[in-house]
Design an enzyme around this catalytic site. Structure first.
Site, mmCIF file in Angstrom:
data_model
loop_
_atom_site.group_PDB
_atom_site.id
_atom_site.type_symbol
_atom_site.label_atom_id
_atom_site.label_comp_id
_atom_site.label_asym_id
_atom_site.label_seq_id
_atom_site.Cartn_x
_atom_site.Cartn_y
_atom_site.Cartn_z
ATOM 1 N N SER A 20 -15.179 -23.443 -18.792
ATOM 2 C CA SER A 20 -15.078 -23.723 -17.353
ATOM 3 C C SER A 20 -13.670 -24.175 -16.976
ATOM 4 C CB SER A 20 -16.104 -24.780 -16.927
ATOM 5 O OG SER A 20 -15.974 -25.953 -17.694
ATOM 6 N N ASN A 107 -21.899 -35.277 -19.347
ATOM 7 C CA ASN A 107 -22.844 -35.067 -18.246
ATOM 8 C C ASN A 107 -22.646 -36.068 -17.104
ATOM 9 O OD1 ASN A 107 -23.784 -33.040 -19.839
ATOM 10 N ND2 ASN A 107 -25.677 -34.065 -20.463
ATOM 11 N N HIS A 153 -26.563 -13.591 27.546
ATOM 12 C CA HIS A 153 -26.680 -12.202 27.063
ATOM 13 C C HIS A 153 -25.331 -11.466 27.176
ATOM 14 C CE1 HIS A 153 -31.054 -12.914 27.656
ATOM 15 N NE2 HIS A 153 -30.654 -13.447 28.800
ATOM 16 N N SER A 274 -0.138 -3.290 14.263
ATOM 17 C CA SER A 274 -0.695 -2.126 13.588
ATOM 18 C C SER A 274 0.455 -1.266 13.110
ATOM 19 C CB SER A 274 -1.572 -1.337 14.555
ATOM 20 O OG SER A 274 -1.677 0.005 14.131
ATOM 21 N N LYS A 280 -0.425 -2.412 19.567
ATOM 22 C CA LYS A 280 -1.515 -3.283 19.152
ATOM 23 C C LYS A 280 -1.067 -4.686 18.779
ATOM 24 C CE LYS A 280 -5.280 -2.155 17.698
ATOM 25 N NZ LYS A 280 -6.636 -1.723 17.877
ATOM 26 N N ASN A 282 -3.413 -7.574 17.021
ATOM 27 C CA ASN A 282 -4.788 -7.759 16.556
ATOM 28 C C ASN A 282 -5.105 -9.220 16.242
ATOM 29 O OD1 ASN A 282 -5.353 -4.999 16.696
ATOM 30 N ND2 ASN A 282 -4.464 -4.654 14.660
ATOM 31 N N GLU A 287 -10.702 -12.859 13.271
ATOM 32 C CA GLU A 287 -11.673 -12.012 12.568
ATOM 33 C C GLU A 287 -11.933 -12.522 11.157
ATOM 34 O OE1 GLU A 287 -11.039 -7.565 13.984
ATOM 35 O OE2 GLU A 287 -9.146 -8.614 13.706
ATOM 36 N N GLN A 319 -22.884 -25.929 -14.651
ATOM 37 C CA GLN A 319 -21.438 -25.741 -14.703
ATOM 38 C C GLN A 319 -20.984 -24.767 -13.593
ATOM 39 O OE1 GLN A 319 -19.156 -25.725 -18.449
ATOM 40 N NE2 GLN A 319 -19.047 -23.516 -18.197
ATOM 41 N N LYS A 322 -19.333 -25.491 -9.537
ATOM 42 C CA LYS A 322 -18.004 -25.736 -8.970
ATOM 43 C C LYS A 322 -17.387 -24.562 -8.207
ATOM 44 C CE LYS A 322 -17.732 -28.800 -12.675
ATOM 45 N NZ LYS A 322 -18.925 -28.063 -13.136
HETATM 46 N N1 ARG Z 1 -18.151 -28.249 -18.310
HETATM 47 C C1 ARG Z 1 -19.433 -28.843 -18.136
HETATM 48 C C2 ARG Z 1 -19.904 -28.690 -16.699
HETATM 49 O O1 ARG Z 1 -19.114 -28.399 -15.856
HETATM 50 C C3 ARG Z 1 -19.405 -30.292 -18.508
HETATM 51 C C4 ARG Z 1 -20.709 -30.838 -18.983
HETATM 52 C C5 ARG Z 1 -21.049 -30.300 -20.327
HETATM 53 N N2 ARG Z 1 -22.170 -30.954 -20.865
HETATM 54 C C6 ARG Z 1 -22.844 -30.418 -21.866
HETATM 55 N N3 ARG Z 1 -23.879 -31.085 -22.277
HETATM 56 N N4 ARG Z 1 -22.513 -29.302 -22.418
HETATM 57 O O2 ARG Z 1 -21.063 -28.841 -16.392
#
Ligand code: ARG
Length: 462
Positions: A20, A107, A153, A274, A280, A282, A287, A319, A322
């Site tokens: 990650s 965690n 409308h 354009s 033009k 735009n 948009e 994970q 994010k």
């Molecule tokens: N990179 C992990 C995440 O974003 C961190 C937590 C990993 N924990 C584990 N028990 N493998 O969730």
């Protein structure tokens, strides 16, 4: 970091799918701050020696300085930002680095880091919305008397003022900001110290780490704390609502800037040309704001589906929390900035708007209201009489107030020449002075209240 019980290392595919670091390196500041808070507490509690705690804190500062200067290195073997930082710390300060991870797990660490990141995103989004609100009230104040057609409308309905129209978006953003404040308040509990899932046997002090990271209190259930991503979803849901509002405002500008409307001239700085049609200009920024709303809403859906059905506590699926949040926050920040510039720097063609307001029999309701007030005719009947007048005007190709008194009296003899004062667009908007209505007086009051709420000095226009 976890190789103790393994005979073989991970395959290339395992390393790639597991990593990650390509995206969670964005959490490095939060990761360093949370680690410092944690190890300082460990030192104060005598879980590590005061000297080791100090060495680790100083080492973390050095890692942070390196990240600041050179960026965060991406090594898939180190999986994520947590292990990347810890491994660099060990290179810098030696084996004492291994004491940092006492009484915590990745965690609770990732839940803490990510919460801190989302909390900052909430604050930045709120700042952006406040700036957009300031631009809206400034234009609304300048155009409290500027008449334009109001639509239902997308058909001309009744005249309104541009100030009133813009203030409608101020109200939407006011609710959005309250959603953000609500999400922030609810999320602001520290997961740190929940460890892997069950808490820890070490004599930690969670109140101390919570306070050090400006949380209101520690979370009350360790299983929940490491598996909760509500805070990210609360942010994404608020972000979706904001993106939806921005896309509606963007759409107004797109329509208003089109040649048949010609209500607004957008700043060159937020428009494009354009390559083939020299005439033009735009509204690409608008948009893209409209388009980005789809991606923000998609991010929300992505995380909801990721979280759906996960058993307690942490699972690696999480994970994937994010990227959607990072993507949504980035798109939203850009969209807010684009709309702020668009509102602040556009020039409104008030003559054109006023002319448009006079087309389409926008004051027909005023004729009906006049018949009710002045001739004591029930509204339903007045509506019918007015319909006949509109039909006649349409046949003749004239505006309502261009019908002669004879023509109007032929439709209903109770009409007298007092009616003409009700048929102008000015009279129409001025009459709608009920609280929250479009009358310039009402709009000015709403603008004044909004300026006060935004902390803008009275009398100022910017
Ligand atoms: N990179 C992990 C995440 O974003 C961190 C937590 C990993 N924990 C584990 N028990 N493998 O969730």
């Amino acid at each position: 970091m976890w190789g103790g019980r393994f005979a073989e290392g991970p395959s290339a595919i395992m390393r790639e799918i597991n990593a990650s670091i390509p995206f969670d390196k964005a959490l490095w500041r939060q990761d360093i701050a949370a680690s410092k808070a944690h190890v300082t507490m460990l030192g104060a509690q005598g879980i590590v020696s005061a000297e080791d705690a100090k060495t680790i804190c100083e080492g973390l500062d050095r890692v942070a300085a390196e990240y600041e200067a050179d960026g965060v290195p991406e090594d898939w073997d180190l999986e994520d930002i947590h292990m990347t930082t810890e491994s660099r710390l060990a290179e810098l300060i030696g084996p004492v680095a291994g004491r940092l991870h006492t009484a915590r797990s990745r965690n609770d660490q990732v839940a803490t880091d990510f919460k801190l990141w989302v909390r900052t995103a909430i604050d930045q989004t709120d700042d952006g919305l406040a700036a957009l609100q300031r631009a809206l009230v400034t234009q609304a104040g300048a155009h409290a008397d500027s008449i334009m057609p109001g639509f239902t409308h997308l058909q001309t309905a009744q005249p309104v003022t541009l100030g009133h129209h813009l203030m409608a978006y101020y109200e939407m953003l006011r609710r959005d900001r309250s959603r953000l404040a609500d999400a922030r308040m609810r999320m602001n509990e520290s997961p740190l110290g929940s460890a892997a899932l069950a808490g820890t046997g070490f004599p930690i002090d969670r109140d101390v780490t919570s306070a050090a990271l400006q949380f209101d209190r520690p979370t009350a259930n360790s299983l929940d704390a490491v598996s909760d991503r509500d805070f990210a979803l609360d942010y994404l849901m608020a972000a979706s609502q904001i993106a939806l509002h921005l896309s509606r405002l963007a759409e107004e500008f797109i329509i208003w800037a089109s040649q048949p409307f010609g209500f607004v001239r957008m700043a060159d700085s937020l428009s494009t040309g354009s390559s083939i049609m020299p005439q033009k200009k735009n509204p690409d920024a608008a948009e893209l704001v409209r388009g980005h709303a789809g991606r923000v809403i998609g991010s929300t859906t992505a995380l909801m589906v990721t979280m759906k059905g996960l058993p307690l506590a942490y699972s690696k699926d999480m994970q994937d929390d994010k990227p959607p949040v990072f993507e949504a926050a980035g798109l939203l920040a850009l969209s807010i900035a684009a709309m702020t510039g668009m509102v602040a720097d556009s020039t409104f063609n008030t003559n054109r708007m006023r002319e448009a307001a006079e087309l389409g029999y926008a004051t027909a309701t005023d004729l009906a209201d006049w018949l009710v007030t002045e001739a004591d005719i029930p509204f339903r009947e007045a509506h019918h009489i007015t319909g006949a007048a509109v039909k006649l005007a349409e046949q003749k190709g004239v505006a309502l107030d261009e019908l002669s008194l004879d023509e109007l009296q032929a439709i209903d003899e109770r009409i007298d020449d007092g009616v003409y004062s009700a048929l102008s667009v000015e009279a129409s908007v001025a009459a709608r002075a009920s609280y929250g209505g479009t009358a310039p007086e009402q709009v000015k009051q709403q603008v004044a209240a909004a300026r006060k709420a935004l902390g803008l000095n009275d009398g100022a226009t910017a």
